[in-house]
Design a protein around this motif. Structure first.
Motif, PDB file in Angstrom:
ATOM      1  N   ARG A   1       0.805  -1.221   0.000  1.00  0.00           N
ATOM      2  CA  ARG A   1       0.000   0.000   0.000  1.00  0.00           C
ATOM      3  C   ARG A   1       0.839   1.273   0.000  1.00  0.00           C
ATOM      4  NH1 ARG A   1      -5.176  -0.946   4.068  1.00  0.00           N
ATOM      5  NH2 ARG A   1      -6.501  -1.932   2.541  1.00  0.00           N
TER       6      ARG A   1
ATOM      7  N   SER B   1       0.213  -2.406  -9.455  1.00  0.00           N
ATOM      8  CA  SER B   1       0.148  -2.183  -8.010  1.00  0.00           C
ATOM      9  C   SER B   1       1.377  -1.431  -7.518  1.00  0.00           C
ATOM     10  CB  SER B   1       0.011  -3.520  -7.274  1.00  0.00           C
ATOM     11  OG  SER B   1       1.214  -4.273  -7.322  1.00  0.00           O
TER      12      SER B   1
ATOM     13  N   ALA C   1       1.046   2.288  -8.577  1.00  0.00           N
ATOM     14  CA  ALA C   1      -0.111   3.042  -8.094  1.00  0.00           C
ATOM     15  C   ALA C   1       0.293   4.032  -7.008  1.00  0.00           C
ATOM     16  CB  ALA C   1      -1.162   2.085  -7.555  1.00  0.00           C
TER      17      ALA C   1
ATOM     18  N   ARG D   1      -4.173   3.636  -3.580  1.00  0.00           N
ATOM     19  CA  ARG D   1      -4.932   3.410  -4.809  1.00  0.00           C
ATOM     20  C   ARG D   1      -4.501   2.129  -5.529  1.00  0.00           C
ATOM     21  NH1 ARG D   1      -7.649   6.324  -2.612  1.00  0.00           N
ATOM     22  NH2 ARG D   1      -8.590   8.310  -3.260  1.00  0.00           N
TER      23      ARG D   1
ATOM     24  N   LEU E   1      -7.573   0.039  -6.623  1.00  0.00           N
ATOM     25  CA  LEU E   1      -8.218   0.586  -7.819  1.00  0.00           C
ATOM     26  C   LEU E   1      -7.408   0.228  -9.066  1.00  0.00           C
ATOM     27  CD1 LEU E   1     -10.252   2.354  -9.327  1.00  0.00           C
ATOM     28  CD2 LEU E   1      -8.856   4.353  -8.719  1.00  0.00           C
TER      29      LEU E   1
ATOM     30  N   GLY F   1      -8.019  -3.331  -9.873  1.00  0.00           N
ATOM     31  CA  GLY F   1      -9.373  -3.482 -10.405  1.00  0.00           C
ATOM     32  C   GLY F   1      -9.469  -3.028 -11.846  1.00  0.00           C
ATOM     33  N   LEU F   2      -8.823  -1.908 -12.173  1.00  0.00           N
ATOM     34  CA  LEU F   2      -8.827  -1.425 -13.563  1.00  0.00           C
ATOM     35  C   LEU F   2      -8.150  -2.419 -14.494  1.00  0.00           C
ATOM     36  CD1 LEU F   2      -7.985   2.351 -12.960  1.00  0.00           C
ATOM     37  CD2 LEU F   2     -10.121   1.442 -13.903  1.00  0.00           C
TER      38      LEU F   2
ATOM     39  N   ILE G   1     -13.857  -3.549 -11.195  1.00  0.00           N
ATOM     40  CA  ILE G   1     -13.277  -2.215 -10.954  1.00  0.00           C
ATOM     41  C   ILE G   1     -13.774  -1.660  -9.624  1.00  0.00           C
ATOM     42  CG2 ILE G   1     -13.190   0.166 -11.775  1.00  0.00           C
ATOM     43  CD1 ILE G   1     -13.375  -0.933 -14.634  1.00  0.00           C
ATOM     44  N   ILE G   2     -15.072  -1.825  -9.368  1.00  0.00           N
ATOM     45  CA  ILE G   2     -15.659  -1.313  -8.125  1.00  0.00           C
ATOM     46  C   ILE G   2     -15.104  -2.056  -6.913  1.00  0.00           C
ATOM     47  CG2 ILE G   2     -17.802  -1.118  -6.814  1.00  0.00           C
ATOM     48  CD1 ILE G   2     -19.230  -0.710  -9.529  1.00  0.00           C
TER      49      ILE G   2
ATOM     50  N   ALA H   1     -11.506  -1.142  -6.167  1.00  0.00           N
ATOM     51  CA  ALA H   1     -11.400   0.174  -5.536  1.00  0.00           C
ATOM     52  C   ALA H   1     -11.795   0.114  -4.064  1.00  0.00           C
ATOM     53  CB  ALA H   1     -12.281   1.174  -6.279  1.00  0.00           C
TER      54      ALA H   1
ATOM     55  N   THR I   1     -11.209  -2.149  -1.958  1.00  0.00           N
ATOM     56  CA  THR I   1     -10.148  -2.699  -1.103  1.00  0.00           C
ATOM     57  C   THR I   1      -9.201  -1.619  -0.597  1.00  0.00           C
ATOM     58  OG1 THR I   1      -8.658  -3.152  -2.977  1.00  0.00           O
ATOM     59  CG2 THR I   1     -10.218  -4.892  -2.357  1.00  0.00           C
ATOM     60  N   ASP I   2      -9.226  -0.448  -1.200  1.00  0.00           N
ATOM     61  CA  ASP I   2      -8.390   0.656  -0.720  1.00  0.00           C
ATOM     62  C   ASP I   2      -8.975   1.317   0.520  1.00  0.00           C
ATOM     63  OD1 ASP I   2      -6.461   0.440  -2.752  1.00  0.00           O
ATOM     64  OD2 ASP I   2      -7.681   1.631  -4.129  1.00  0.00           O
TER      65      ASP I   2
END
Length: 426
Positions: free
Chosen positions: A5, A149, A152, A156, A159, A162-163, A301-302, A305, A307-308
């Motif tokens: 993260r 990852s 990012a 994020r 997200l 997910g994208l 995607i949702i 996101a 998980t952030d």
């Protein structure tokens, strides 16, 4: 978890550069699923071109599926080799090479002469091309998840994953669209004669373009930091995984089983199952497949996101239950109301958010030094085993009950929940 993260972010830069990174990273993964769809849909025509016409239709088709399956058997070895170099030499180099190794065989499939010209050499060359594709695919999706990852910005990474996952499933949508368009502009005879080559040629060109564009990508900040601190071990990453991270590997394999069940049973196998079990027209099932894939793309995607902001275990509990409900609705309720398959397929796609939780959990389970290898080993072995066995298991269970697909997905949802619940976080 901090290495995922907080340390895993790119330097301050424009949002445009970050989105460019995510978009370019998605291209190769989309090609993976694109190739899956077009090969599966064109199996009967490919069989007629690359095997003797004197053989029975069922035998030629079985042999063609065997060639297709050979590519998946090559995934674990290819993924492990490329992941090794990704952890030792850099993410970018391997990430660029993998899409090239996919694009060239796809392009060559569109140009390869058939059995009438090359004889037994035709299926043999096709087998080699499929193995090359399988080796490349083994490093593509895991490499993409690791790459985005680690690029990012703080908070994020979910997200970003997910994208990318949405981009992967978008390849299914692209493949289905190309096949539908081809049937709309060409006759059946034209497709059987030469039109079937067009999707492969497009895929090859698409992949080569992605390879060129990926040269603009930068190495990930996490790998550059490891290199600067001389944290890259001389020990093979796979031995480190087997010695120190067995729990992470087992949990990641369990969650990947859930991912394969959601994709294979609710999207890829749904059209033939609905046609066979409930006599729904191919046109209706194809529309349902497109609706399911489109909703799946938005769903991952949702959930990625989320998980952030929310604990992964809480999301796993929520989405495991939703996945089981979606599968039950698709296979239990859609047949009861003819003409509603598209709507229920869309609902089932929206219920597949668990798919994006899988790579997030895997990325958090492994430290940066073996992250690429850990994700690749777990994902590819599990996908090769369960992705290959799922159609056979479903086919054997369907004669017992038409709800077998829903029961299977529900069971794997429980397995995935357990895997994410006990997965370590580095």
């Amino acid at each position: 978890m901090s290495s995922f993260r907080n340390a895993s972010f790119s330097p301050a830069g424009s949002a445009f550069l970050q989105m460019r990174t995510f978009a370019l990273a998605s291209l190769g993964g989309a090609l993976e699923f694109y190739d899956f769809v077009i090969f599966a849909f064109l199996t009967k025509i490919i069989a007629a071109h690359f095997f003797p016409l004197t053989q029975a239709d069922w035998l030629r088709q079985t042999e063609t599926f065997g060639l297709f399956g050979a590519g998946y058997l090559a995934r674990p070895l290819g993924g492990l080799v490329m992941a090794h170099f990704g952890d030792v030499s850099g993410r970018k180099k391997v990430f660029t090479f993998s899409v090239l190794l996919m694009a060239v065989p796809t392009l060559m499939m569109g140009l390869l002469p058939g059995y009438d010209v090359l004889g037994a050499g035709a299926p043999l060359i096709l087998l080699i091309l499929r193995v090359m594709q399988g080796a490349a695919i083994g490093g593509e999706a895991p490499g993409g998840w690791v790459f985005v990852s680690e690029h990012a910005p703080p908070g994020r990474a979910g997200l970003a994953v997910g994208l990318l996952t949405g981009g992967l499933t978008g390849g299914i949508l692209l493949g289905s669209t190309v096949i539908l368009a081809m049937h709309g502009f060409m006759t059946a005879d034209e497709i059987a004669d030469h039109g079937w080559r067009i999707p492969f040629l497009l895929g090859g060109i698409f992949g080569l373009g992605a390879m060129v564009l990926r040269r603009w990508l930068d190495e990930t900040p996490v790998f550059r930091e490891m290199h600067a601190r001389a944290e890259i071990s001389d020990t093979l990453p796979v031995w480190i995984l087997l010695k120190r991270h067995r729990r992470a590997v087992l949990c990641s394999m369990a969650t990947t089983w859930t991912l394969t069940a959601a994709i294979v049973v609710l999207v890829l196998m749904m059209p033939p199952l609905m046609q066979t079990l409930h006599h729904i027209s191919p046109e209706e099932t194809m529309r349902a497949s497109l609706a399911s894939t489109l909703c799946l793309t938005f769903s991952v995607i949702i959930s990625g996101a989320l998980t952030d902001f929310l604990p992964l275990r809480r999301l796993a509990l929520l989405y495991a239950g939703i996945l089981a409900l979606g599968a039950s609705a698709l296979y239990g309720l859609a047949p009861r109301w003819p003409g509603t398959l598209v709507e229920w397929a869309a609902v089932s796609g929206l219920c597949c958010g668990f798919v994006a939780l899988v790579p997030v959990g895997m990325l958090r389970a492994f430290p940066p030094a073996v992250r690429f290898s850990g994700v690749s080993l777990s994902y590819n072995i599990s996908y090769a085993v369960f992705g290959g066995l799922t159609p056979a298991m479903i086919s054997s269970l369907v004669p017992q009950t038409p709800l077998a697909p829903a029961l299977y997905v529900s069971g794997t949802a429980l397995v995935g929940l357990i895997g994410l619940w006990f997965s370590p976080e580095e």
